[in-house]
Design a protein around this motif. Structure first.
Motif, PDB file in Angstrom:
ATOM      1  N   TYR A 360       5.570   1.977  10.099  1.00  0.00           N
ATOM      2  CA  TYR A 360       4.378   2.280   9.311  1.00  0.00           C
ATOM      3  C   TYR A 360       3.465   3.249  10.071  1.00  0.00           C
ATOM      4  CZ  TYR A 360       5.169  -1.663   6.020  1.00  0.00           C
ATOM      5  OH  TYR A 360       5.659  -2.518   5.065  1.00  0.00           O
ATOM      6  N   MET A 366       3.946   7.706   3.066  1.00  0.00           N
ATOM      7  CA  MET A 366       4.583   6.461   2.628  1.00  0.00           C
ATOM      8  C   MET A 366       4.865   6.564   1.136  1.00  0.00           C
ATOM      9  SD  MET A 366       5.288   3.381   4.020  1.00  0.00           S
ATOM     10  CE  MET A 366       6.425   2.284   3.186  1.00  0.00           C
ATOM     11  N   ALA A 379       2.535  -1.349   0.326  1.00  0.00           N
ATOM     12  CA  ALA A 379       1.494  -0.312   0.281  1.00  0.00           C
ATOM     13  C   ALA A 379       0.268  -0.748   1.079  1.00  0.00           C
ATOM     14  CB  ALA A 379       1.106  -0.036  -1.172  1.00  0.00           C
ATOM     15  N   PHE A 382       1.018  -0.771   4.945  1.00  0.00           N
ATOM     16  CA  PHE A 382       0.959   0.582   5.503  1.00  0.00           C
ATOM     17  C   PHE A 382      -0.482   0.980   5.791  1.00  0.00           C
ATOM     18  CE2 PHE A 382       0.438   5.169   4.455  1.00  0.00           C
ATOM     19  CZ  PHE A 382       1.105   5.699   5.548  1.00  0.00           C
ATOM     20  N   CYS A 383      -1.362   0.753   4.836  1.00  0.00           N
ATOM     21  CA  CYS A 383      -2.768   1.130   5.017  1.00  0.00           C
ATOM     22  C   CYS A 383      -3.411   0.361   6.168  1.00  0.00           C
ATOM     23  CB  CYS A 383      -3.549   0.890   3.729  1.00  0.00           C
ATOM     24  SG  CYS A 383      -3.038   1.928   2.343  1.00  0.00           S
ATOM     25  N   LEU A 393      -0.536   7.876   1.259  1.00  0.00           N
ATOM     26  CA  LEU A 393       0.208   6.924   0.439  1.00  0.00           C
ATOM     27  C   LEU A 393       0.475   7.511  -0.940  1.00  0.00           C
ATOM     28  CD1 LEU A 393       1.330   4.041  -0.147  1.00  0.00           C
ATOM     29  CD2 LEU A 393      -1.011   3.393  -0.822  1.00  0.00           C
ATOM     30  N   LEU A 395       1.959   6.256  -4.465  1.00  0.00           N
ATOM     31  CA  LEU A 395       2.112   4.923  -5.047  1.00  0.00           C
ATOM     32  C   LEU A 395       2.420   5.003  -6.534  1.00  0.00           C
ATOM     33  CD1 LEU A 395       1.794   1.795  -4.734  1.00  0.00           C
ATOM     34  CD2 LEU A 395      -0.660   2.122  -5.156  1.00  0.00           C
ATOM     35  N   ALA A 408      -4.816   6.464  -3.391  1.00  0.00           N
ATOM     36  CA  ALA A 408      -3.438   6.915  -3.204  1.00  0.00           C
ATOM     37  C   ALA A 408      -3.118   8.016  -4.213  1.00  0.00           C
ATOM     38  CB  ALA A 408      -2.476   5.740  -3.377  1.00  0.00           C
TER      39      ALA A 408
END
Length: 734
Positions: A360, A366, A379, A382-383, A393, A395, A408
């Motif tokens: 990550y 991502m 999600a 990752f943040c 990100l 998403l 995102a």
């Protein structure tokens, strides 16, 4: 002190067997991880399946059970066949794909799997009921256990019950495909509070409950079968502190540097998923392929790393899915790779926690693009690791997390071109803009963590409070009833019909008594000293057709008419004139034309306006308007408007079920037992002698002394009552 019971398919520890011995290993599932903090911090027990104990010898098995007990786990042991049918067959072969809108993967020829699903749900409920104490709360989780709330309610109506669905609830037109749709909804609606990840999932559940079961929507929930169910949306979070702290640790930062060096200056695009067909991995790969096609200058500058955690490998659909992923990966690398570098690398294995956090932290972009997902915690994970606010990100708009993570780059995972364009946007985004987006995302993830999620749901569950008239299992009051019966010359049973002996149906004419019910009622009526009254709002003709040949005393139109037994005439209990009916019928037909599914039921001396089949329901304001339109006629003719379960009825004032309680039933030596489920039965309860036992079926305000949850519980009570009365020495009843 009241405690909390957590009920889920899996528990936080899984039994691993080797050489006849066993060891507990932490479970890797997201739900077990999410609830671990709640279990660790509170007075809780956890009910669930710990894995297969079949390979353990007696000594090792006992050692594992002792260890589970020390961890406050109540194991529900399942056979290999049960796991195959309940979990892999029905839960993951039917519910999982359908709730994720992948209808081509749904198996509907699964009656045996359904039977296993129902049986295992019953066992989970029994395990919770056995260990729960009065005042406890039970929090049931996810699609594998949708029947548990109802089974548990029947076993322990004194408990406060919550249910949380961790996957999407589909739109009505999708959910209605299920042959078991009514039973699944009824299972969940036995809860006191039902939680969803998003308002959209909650709205779908409300719509399905209204249109399939006729549940009535309220501002804070649903009313169904006399019971109010609160609803709420609670977006689950992660243990953000654990991810943030681990990401900043020296060992992880060192591993991040190693990964960056191995990349050789390339940009890392990362995907992390279970290998599940809902995650959209092939579509994601196709988007990467399109990006490489459109941007040949980037083919040696990016690496897409897809970490695919093995999942349900025994299920054929998942094996085929892995094959598809491997084939697409091979084609992309064949087209755009070189002898020294490939643009796509797939890891098909479990990844240790620190290694996952390092991935990550090392990633530049991502990709989280499921076709449909209840929330998607990847999600948020990752943040949480992006301590320097770097990273972008991308998403899926079909992930529940998209409602929370608005900064995102949102994409439609079915649109390959749009995803490729989103990749290009991410890789070209100015660093300042990217950091501003991630700063907002990370703040929200850290603030709305898993602990806040659990606290919010449990706070709302406890706010429901116990029912002021808690329903009882009939075993609690049957012994004293039989003791009273042994000293009584005569027993009179006064039974309502709709909602008491049988569930409500969409059309009143469909609620025909089944052979088992007729046999049970006749059995009760023929016990020496017994007298069985059926006290119904139904008309004379219907009661005659259904019960006229049995040894019963019939009361039609809420007591206005009485028939003493087979061959006896119907006699009116009040003077009456039906001249008002034409005007009333005209008014109600006018309202019925405005509501598709509404229908009139005309009886000799009353008219009922049924709206159970009105798909969108009828608001309280509209019902008040209908009552207002009938008020002049009612006042002029001495009538009253009575509201029942999905019905308004106009009848003679004073023509109520209390008329069934005549002087003979109030004499000494008569024990009266009355059962009813709605407002019309309150008149009956009010007229009973002080010594009578009154039983309300379902929820709602009542003067009844005790309650039973539903018609199924009523039948079990009547069966046990019949058996008990048959055992009392005959001389006590004469």
């Amino acid at each position: 002190m009241a405690k909390l019971l957590l009920v889920s398919n899996r528990v936080p520890w899984t039994v691993a067997c080797a050489g006849g011995k066993g060891v507990l290993k932490p479970s890797s599932g997201g739900l077990a991880t999410a609830l671990a903090g709640t279990h660790a911090r509170g007075e809780t027990l956890w009910v669930g399946w710990p894995g297969d104990l079949g390979g353990l010898d007696a000594e090792a098995r006992q050692a594992i059970l002792d260890e589970l007990q020390a961890q406050r786990v109540i194991p529900v042991e399942l056979s290999a066949e049960e796991v195959e049918r309940y979990y892999e067959g029905f839960s993951n072969g039917v519910l999982w794909p359908l709730f994720h809108y992948l209808l081509d993967k749904v198996r509907l020829d699964t009656d045996q799997d359904w039977d296993a699903y129902a049986s295992v749900n019953q066992r989970f409920a029994e395990a919770a009921a056995e260990r729960a104490e009065p005042g406890d709360s039970v929090w049931i989780h996810d699609y594998q256990l949708m029947l548990v709330p109802r089974y548990l309610r029947e076993l322990r109506p004194d408990l406060r019950i919550g249910f949380f669905l961790h996957i999407p609830f589909p739109a009505y037109e999708v959910f209605r495909i299920l042959p078991w749709r009514e039973l699944l909804l009824q299972g969940v609606l036995a809860s006191d509070l039902v939680g969803f990840h998003t308002p959209g999932y909650q709205a779908h559940f409300v719509n399905a409950s209204r249109r399939i079961l006729g549940a009535e929507s309220r501002e804070d929930g649903l009313d169904y079968d006399g019971h109010h169910v609160a609803l709420g949306d609670y977006a689950i979070g992660i243990d953000a502190e654990a991810f943030s702290t681990t990401a900043a640790s020296p060992s992880v930062m060192a591993r991040v540097q190693e990964i960056r060096q191995d990349l050789g200056g390339r940009t890392l695009i990362l995907g992390v998923d279970r290998l599940d067909y809902t995650k959209g991995i092939p579509q994601r790969l196709l988007a990467v392929e399109r990006y490489l096609e459109l941007h040949p200058e980037m083919r040696d500058s990016v690496l897409f790393l897809q970490a695919s955690v093995p999942s349900r490998e025994r299920v054929e659909a998942y094996a085929q899915y892995r094959k598809q992923v491997d084939e697409v990966t091979g084609r992309i690398n064949g087209l755009y790779g070189s002898p020294s570098r490939v643009p796509v690398h797939v890891l098909h294995r479990n990844i240790p926690f620190e290694e996952l956090v390092a991935l990550y932290r090392a990633a530049d972009v991502m990709l989280v693009t499921p076709l449909r997902d209840g929330m998607n915690l990847v999600a948020k994970e990752f943040c949480a690791t992006r301590g320097d606010d770097s990273g972008i990100l991308i998403l899926s708009e079909f992930a529940g997390a998209s409602a929370d993570l608005r900064e995102a780059i949102l994409v439609n995972p079915y649109d390959t071109g749009a995803m490729a364009e989103a990749l290009d946007t991410a890789l070209r985004m100015p660093p300042g803009q990217a950091r501003a987006r991630m700063r907002a995302l990370r703040k929200r993830v850290i603030t709305h963590d898993v602990h806040r999620w659990a606290e919010a749901f449990l706070r709302d569950l406890h706010a429901q409070g116990p029912s002021p008239h808690p329903m009882a299992a009939h075993e609690a009051f049957l012994p004293s009833l039989l003791e009273d019966a042994s000293d009584t010359e005569r027993i009179a049973l006064l039974l309502d019909y709709d909602g008491t002996l049988v569930p409500f149906t969409e059309r009143p004419e469909e609620a025909v008594p089944d052979p088992d019910l007729l046999a049970l009622l006749e059995r009760l009526a023929r016990i020496e000293g017994n007298e069985l009254h059926l006290v119904s709002g139904r008309g004379k003709d219907v009661l005659d057709a259904w019960f006229g040949g049995g040894p019963f005393i019939l009361h039609a139109e809420h007591g206005l008419w009485r028939k003493a037994g087979p061959g006896s005439p119907w006699t009116a209990r009040m003077d009456h004139s039906p001249g008002w009916k034409l005007e009333a019928k005209t008014v109600l037909e006018g309202w019925a034309r405005n509501f598709e599914g509404a229908l009139l039921e005309e009886k000799d001396h009353s008219i009922a306006w049924h709206y159970r089949q009105v798909r969108r329901g009828v608001s309280s304001q509209t019902l008040q308007a209908i009552r207002d339109s009938l008020r002049p006629l009612a006042e002029r003719e001495g009538l009253e408007v009575l509201e029942g379960s999905k019905v308004l009825e106009l009848r003679l004032r004073g023509a109520h079920k209390g008329l069934a309680v005549d002087e003979a039933l109030t004499t000494q030596g008569t024990l009266v037992v009355a059962l009813g489920d709605d407002r019309t039965d309150e008149d009956l309860f009010r007229a009973l002698p002080p010594s009578a036992l009154s039983i309300r079926v379902g929820q709602g305000p009542s003067r009844a002394l005790t309650r039973l949850p539903d018609p199924r519980a009523v039948r079990r009570f009547l069966e046990d009552l019949a058996a008990g009365l048959e055992r009392i020495p005959r001389k006590a009843l004469v």
